[in-house]
Scaffold this motif. Sequence first.
Motif, PDB file in Angstrom:
ATOM      1  N   ASN A 285       0.854  -1.189   0.000  1.00 41.29           N
ATOM      2  CA  ASN A 285       0.000   0.000   0.000  1.00 41.29           C
ATOM      3  C   ASN A 285       0.891   1.242   0.000  1.00 41.29           C
ATOM      4  OD1 ASN A 285      -1.377  -2.272   1.811  1.00 41.29           O
ATOM      5  ND2 ASN A 285      -3.010  -1.129   0.793  1.00 41.29           N
ATOM      6  N   GLU A 286       0.844   1.980  -1.092  1.00 35.10           N
ATOM      7  CA  GLU A 286       1.689   3.172  -1.215  1.00 35.10           C
ATOM      8  C   GLU A 286       1.011   4.373  -0.568  1.00 35.10           C
ATOM      9  OE1 GLU A 286       3.887   5.946  -4.610  1.00 35.10           O
ATOM     10  OE2 GLU A 286       2.698   4.182  -5.193  1.00 35.10           O
ATOM     11  N   ILE A 287       1.821   5.142   0.154  1.00 32.91           N
ATOM     12  CA  ILE A 287       1.314   6.367   0.782  1.00 32.91           C
ATOM     13  C   ILE A 287       1.254   7.455  -0.281  1.00 32.91           C
ATOM     14  CG2 ILE A 287       1.703   8.072   2.582  1.00 32.91           C
ATOM     15  CD1 ILE A 287       3.218   5.953   4.146  1.00 32.91           C
ATOM     16  N   LYS A 288       0.089   8.062  -0.415  1.00 34.50           N
ATOM     17  CA  LYS A 288      -0.131   9.059  -1.460  1.00 34.50           C
ATOM     18  C   LYS A 288       0.538  10.392  -1.099  1.00 34.50           C
ATOM     19  CE  LYS A 288      -4.570   8.253  -1.142  1.00 34.50           C
ATOM     20  NZ  LYS A 288      -6.040   8.281  -1.365  1.00 34.50           N
ATOM     21  N   PRO A 289       0.698  11.280  -2.085  1.00 34.70           N
ATOM     22  CA  PRO A 289       1.354  12.575  -1.826  1.00 34.70           C
ATOM     23  C   PRO A 289       0.736  13.372  -0.693  1.00 34.70           C
ATOM     24  CG  PRO A 289       1.153  12.214  -4.190  1.00 34.70           C
ATOM     25  CD  PRO A 289       0.391  11.113  -3.530  1.00 34.70           C
ATOM     26  N   ASP A 290      -0.557  13.175  -0.442  1.00 32.98           N
ATOM     27  CA  ASP A 290      -1.181  13.922   0.655  1.00 32.98           C
ATOM     28  C   ASP A 290      -0.976  13.255   2.008  1.00 32.98           C
ATOM     29  OD1 ASP A 290      -2.802  11.727   0.397  1.00 32.98           O
ATOM     30  OD2 ASP A 290      -4.674  12.845   0.158  1.00 32.98           O
ATOM     31  N   GLY A 291      -0.182  12.162   2.032  1.00 35.10           N
ATOM     32  CA  GLY A 291       0.139  11.514   3.297  1.00 35.10           C
ATOM     33  C   GLY A 291      -0.860  10.476   3.746  1.00 35.10           C
ATOM     34  N   THR A 292      -1.837  10.125   2.888  1.00 31.64           N
ATOM     35  CA  THR A 292      -2.857   9.145   3.260  1.00 31.64           C
ATOM     36  C   THR A 292      -2.685   7.861   2.462  1.00 31.64           C
ATOM     37  OG1 THR A 292      -4.445   9.903   1.595  1.00 31.64           O
ATOM     38  CG2 THR A 292      -4.477  11.003   3.750  1.00 31.64           C
ATOM     39  N   LEU A 293      -3.290   6.796   2.944  1.00 27.09           N
ATOM     40  CA  LEU A 293      -3.399   5.563   2.177  1.00 27.09           C
ATOM     41  C   LEU A 293      -4.816   5.024   2.354  1.00 27.09           C
ATOM     42  CD1 LEU A 293      -3.409   2.910   4.259  1.00 27.09           C
ATOM     43  CD2 LEU A 293      -0.974   3.370   4.322  1.00 27.09           C
ATOM     44  N   PHE A 294      -5.242   4.256   1.342  1.00 24.00           N
ATOM     45  CA  PHE A 294      -6.581   3.669   1.425  1.00 24.00           C
ATOM     46  C   PHE A 294      -6.466   2.218   1.858  1.00 24.00           C
ATOM     47  CE2 PHE A 294      -9.944   1.090  -0.424  1.00 24.00           C
ATOM     48  CZ  PHE A 294     -11.069   1.718   0.083  1.00 24.00           C
ATOM     49  N   TYR A 295      -7.336   1.836   2.805  1.00 25.26           N
ATOM     50  CA  TYR A 295      -7.390   0.442   3.222  1.00 25.26           C
ATOM     51  C   TYR A 295      -8.857   0.042   3.396  1.00 25.26           C
ATOM     52  CZ  TYR A 295      -5.680  -3.895   5.184  1.00 25.26           C
ATOM     53  OH  TYR A 295      -5.376  -5.223   5.362  1.00 25.26           O
ATOM     54  N   PRO A 296      -9.199  -1.160   2.922  1.00 32.48           N
ATOM     55  CA  PRO A 296     -10.601  -1.591   2.999  1.00 32.48           C
ATOM     56  C   PRO A 296     -11.156  -1.492   4.415  1.00 32.48           C
ATOM     57  CG  PRO A 296      -9.329  -3.098   1.633  1.00 32.48           C
ATOM     58  CD  PRO A 296      -8.348  -2.156   2.256  1.00 32.48           C
ATOM     59  N   TYR A 297     -12.394  -1.039   4.495  1.00 30.51           N
ATOM     60  CA  TYR A 297     -13.150  -0.874   5.742  1.00 30.51           C
ATOM     61  C   TYR A 297     -12.581   0.245   6.631  1.00 30.51           C
ATOM     62  CZ  TYR A 297     -14.994  -5.419   4.402  1.00 30.51           C
ATOM     63  OH  TYR A 297     -15.573  -6.467   3.703  1.00 30.51           O
ATOM     64  N   ALA A 298     -11.435   0.784   6.262  1.00 28.99           N
ATOM     65  CA  ALA A 298     -10.872   1.893   7.049  1.00 28.99           C
ATOM     66  C   ALA A 298     -10.919   3.198   6.273  1.00 28.99           C
ATOM     67  CB  ALA A 298      -9.437   1.588   7.460  1.00 28.99           C
ATOM     68  N   GLY A 299     -10.990   3.069   4.931  1.00 33.24           N
ATOM     69  CA  GLY A 299     -11.034   4.265   4.096  1.00 33.24           C
ATOM     70  C   GLY A 299      -9.663   4.928   3.977  1.00 33.24           C
ATOM     71  N   ASP A 300      -9.667   6.226   3.699  1.00 38.24           N
ATOM     72  CA  ASP A 300      -8.419   6.989   3.605  1.00 38.24           C
ATOM     73  C   ASP A 300      -7.937   7.312   5.018  1.00 38.24           C
ATOM     74  OD1 ASP A 300      -8.189   7.075   0.815  1.00 38.24           O
ATOM     75  OD2 ASP A 300      -9.641   8.716   0.710  1.00 38.24           O
ATOM     76  N   VAL A 301      -6.719   6.892   5.297  1.00 40.07           N
ATOM     77  CA  VAL A 301      -6.159   7.063   6.637  1.00 40.07           C
ATOM     78  C   VAL A 301      -4.895   7.916   6.537  1.00 40.07           C
ATOM     79  CG1 VAL A 301      -5.291   5.910   8.696  1.00 40.07           C
ATOM     80  CG2 VAL A 301      -7.056   4.795   7.284  1.00 40.07           C
ATOM     81  N   LEU A 302      -4.836   8.970   7.311  1.00 37.64           N
ATOM     82  CA  LEU A 302      -3.643   9.828   7.331  1.00 37.64           C
ATOM     83  C   LEU A 302      -2.555   9.143   8.150  1.00 37.64           C
ATOM     84  CD1 LEU A 302      -2.341  12.539   6.584  1.00 37.64           C
ATOM     85  CD2 LEU A 302      -3.263  13.468   8.724  1.00 37.64           C
ATOM     86  N   VAL A 303      -1.451   8.788   7.480  1.00 34.56           N
ATOM     87  CA  VAL A 303      -0.389   8.036   8.154  1.00 34.56           C
ATOM     88  C   VAL A 303       0.962   8.745   8.109  1.00 34.56           C
ATOM     89  CG1 VAL A 303      -1.528   5.822   7.758  1.00 34.56           C
ATOM     90  CG2 VAL A 303       0.078   6.732   6.044  1.00 34.56           C
ATOM     91  N   ALA A 304       1.102   9.770   7.287  1.00 41.74           N
ATOM     92  CA  ALA A 304       2.402  10.450   7.172  1.00 41.74           C
ATOM     93  C   ALA A 304       2.832  11.002   8.526  1.00 41.74           C
ATOM     94  CB  ALA A 304       2.326  11.572   6.151  1.00 41.74           C
ATOM     95  N   GLY A 305       4.087  10.800   8.845  1.00 44.92           N
ATOM     96  CA  GLY A 305       4.630  11.281  10.106  1.00 44.92           C
ATOM     97  C   GLY A 305       4.409  10.345  11.272  1.00 44.92           C
ATOM     98  N   LYS A 306       3.815   9.173  11.010  1.00 48.11           N
ATOM     99  CA  LYS A 306       3.544   8.219  12.092  1.00 48.11           C
ATOM    100  C   LYS A 306       4.503   7.040  12.000  1.00 48.11           C
ATOM    101  CE  LYS A 306      -1.405   9.346  12.191  1.00 48.11           C
ATOM    102  NZ  LYS A 306      -1.299  10.129  13.436  1.00 48.11           N
ATOM    103  N   THR A 307       4.701   6.369  13.116  1.00 50.29           N
ATOM    104  CA  THR A 307       5.489   5.141  13.150  1.00 50.29           C
ATOM    105  C   THR A 307       4.601   3.966  12.763  1.00 50.29           C
ATOM    106  OG1 THR A 307       4.999   4.658  15.473  1.00 50.29           O
ATOM    107  CG2 THR A 307       6.871   6.129  15.017  1.00 50.29           C
ATOM    108  N   THR A 308       5.227   2.839  12.453  1.00 50.92           N
ATOM    109  CA  THR A 308       4.442   1.655  12.096  1.00 50.92           C
ATOM    110  C   THR A 308       3.567   1.201  13.271  1.00 50.92           C
ATOM    111  OG1 THR A 308       6.334   0.257  12.690  1.00 50.92           O
ATOM    112  CG2 THR A 308       6.084   0.868  10.360  1.00 50.92           C
ATOM    113  N   GLN A 309       4.042   1.384  14.486  1.00 50.26           N
ATOM    114  CA  GLN A 309       3.236   1.019  15.650  1.00 50.26           C
ATOM    115  C   GLN A 309       1.997   1.895  15.754  1.00 50.26           C
ATOM    116  OE1 GLN A 309       3.461  -1.527  17.669  1.00 50.26           O
ATOM    117  NE2 GLN A 309       1.732  -0.858  18.960  1.00 50.26           N
ATOM    118  N   GLN A 310       2.146   3.183  15.490  1.00 50.21           N
ATOM    119  CA  GLN A 310       0.998   4.094  15.532  1.00 50.21           C
ATOM    120  C   GLN A 310       0.000   3.776  14.423  1.00 50.21           C
ATOM    121  OE1 GLN A 310       3.214   7.772  15.305  1.00 50.21           O
ATOM    122  NE2 GLN A 310       3.030   8.149  17.513  1.00 50.21           N
ATOM    123  N   ILE A 311       0.509   3.418  13.235  1.00 48.12           N
ATOM    124  CA  ILE A 311      -0.387   3.055  12.130  1.00 48.12           C
ATOM    125  C   ILE A 311      -1.129   1.768  12.464  1.00 48.12           C
ATOM    126  CG2 ILE A 311      -0.465   2.427   9.691  1.00 48.12           C
ATOM    127  CD1 ILE A 311       2.027   4.161   9.297  1.00 48.12           C
TER     128      ILE A 311
END
Length: 368
Positions: free
Chosen positions: A108-134
Amino acid sequence: LLLLTQSACTLIPGSNLSLRGNWFTDDVPEGALPALSAVQFYDINPTTLAYLNPPDQSQARTNPILDAQMADYQYRVGPGDVLTITVWDHPELTIPAGSFRTAAEGGNEIKPDGTLFYPYAGDVLVAGKTTQQIKELLSAKLSKVIQSPQVDVRVAAFLSQKVFVTGAVSEPGVRPITTVPLTIVEAIEQSGGLSAVADWDRVTLTRSGAVKKISLGDLLLGGDLTKNVLLQNGDVIHVPQNDRRNVYVLGEVRRPSTINVGREGISLAQALSDAYGILEQSADGRGIYVLRNLGISNDGVTQPRYAGSIFRLNAKSAAAYLYADRFELLPGDIVYVSPAPITLWNRFLQQLVPSIATIENVGDIENN
């Protein structure tokens, strides 16, 4: 003949070093302003060596600041990074990697706006977060449709953060910042290490437009770990070449040479040895000079001030060679070995005799 003998040193052409007169005003072009000079003369003796070679203050040191930074280090994802997200017992939510597709290609590639799409979760802002936080964020969103979801998040491709290593390294290029902290030493190692012509002492780190000089000699040879730095996104490490770090040996030596100042430095004795020694039959052992240019600075008015030093070694004494071994040369130094007075006189005669012979031949022609 007596008059010629007394004036031979002033009449003979050649590279005889004169310590008389004003070097900065003699033979200046018409209309040029004479520059202000500040040249100091020193004999190479124990007093001068003690001043030039103070006790070495360098020592092996730890770097507690860097240790603390590395202990607290956590990679934070950014646009362009590719994540592999696994929801256990729900293969329909996991895009598997196969023989024709790598984890990075199937992630799952993080888009330029810092979000990624995941089923049932929708667009999730992940830029600047650690893998544990995601992981925690996705678990909270998926828990609305899945009972006690078990989520695993890993970075499949590190593409958002990088540093640049340029100059005299084996493999210059871009080095990614990953979950493993990246320091200057590790970035250079990933670039294949320093090349044979690298200048250890003039390495620069450019960060946000600010340039910091770093001596890898102190770090790698002296064990001073305080010189090591944790790198950040956008840092540029440049390792210059040492091809301009030269000293020049001229005058009455067997082989006038341009000698490169290596990583370990070079002494006056070494430089003379690399030039195959002085010409004992023609050199004046009392006049081995080191000309050192200390640079050009502005005096605040209109004229530059030329600052320099001239060091003289009297090699008539055996102890002088001990002094020469302790006298460290700097890049740009000029070593000049003066000719002996008898050498100047002999050279004067070599040029005078053909002139006299020419005058005699002209006289014989006129008489005939």
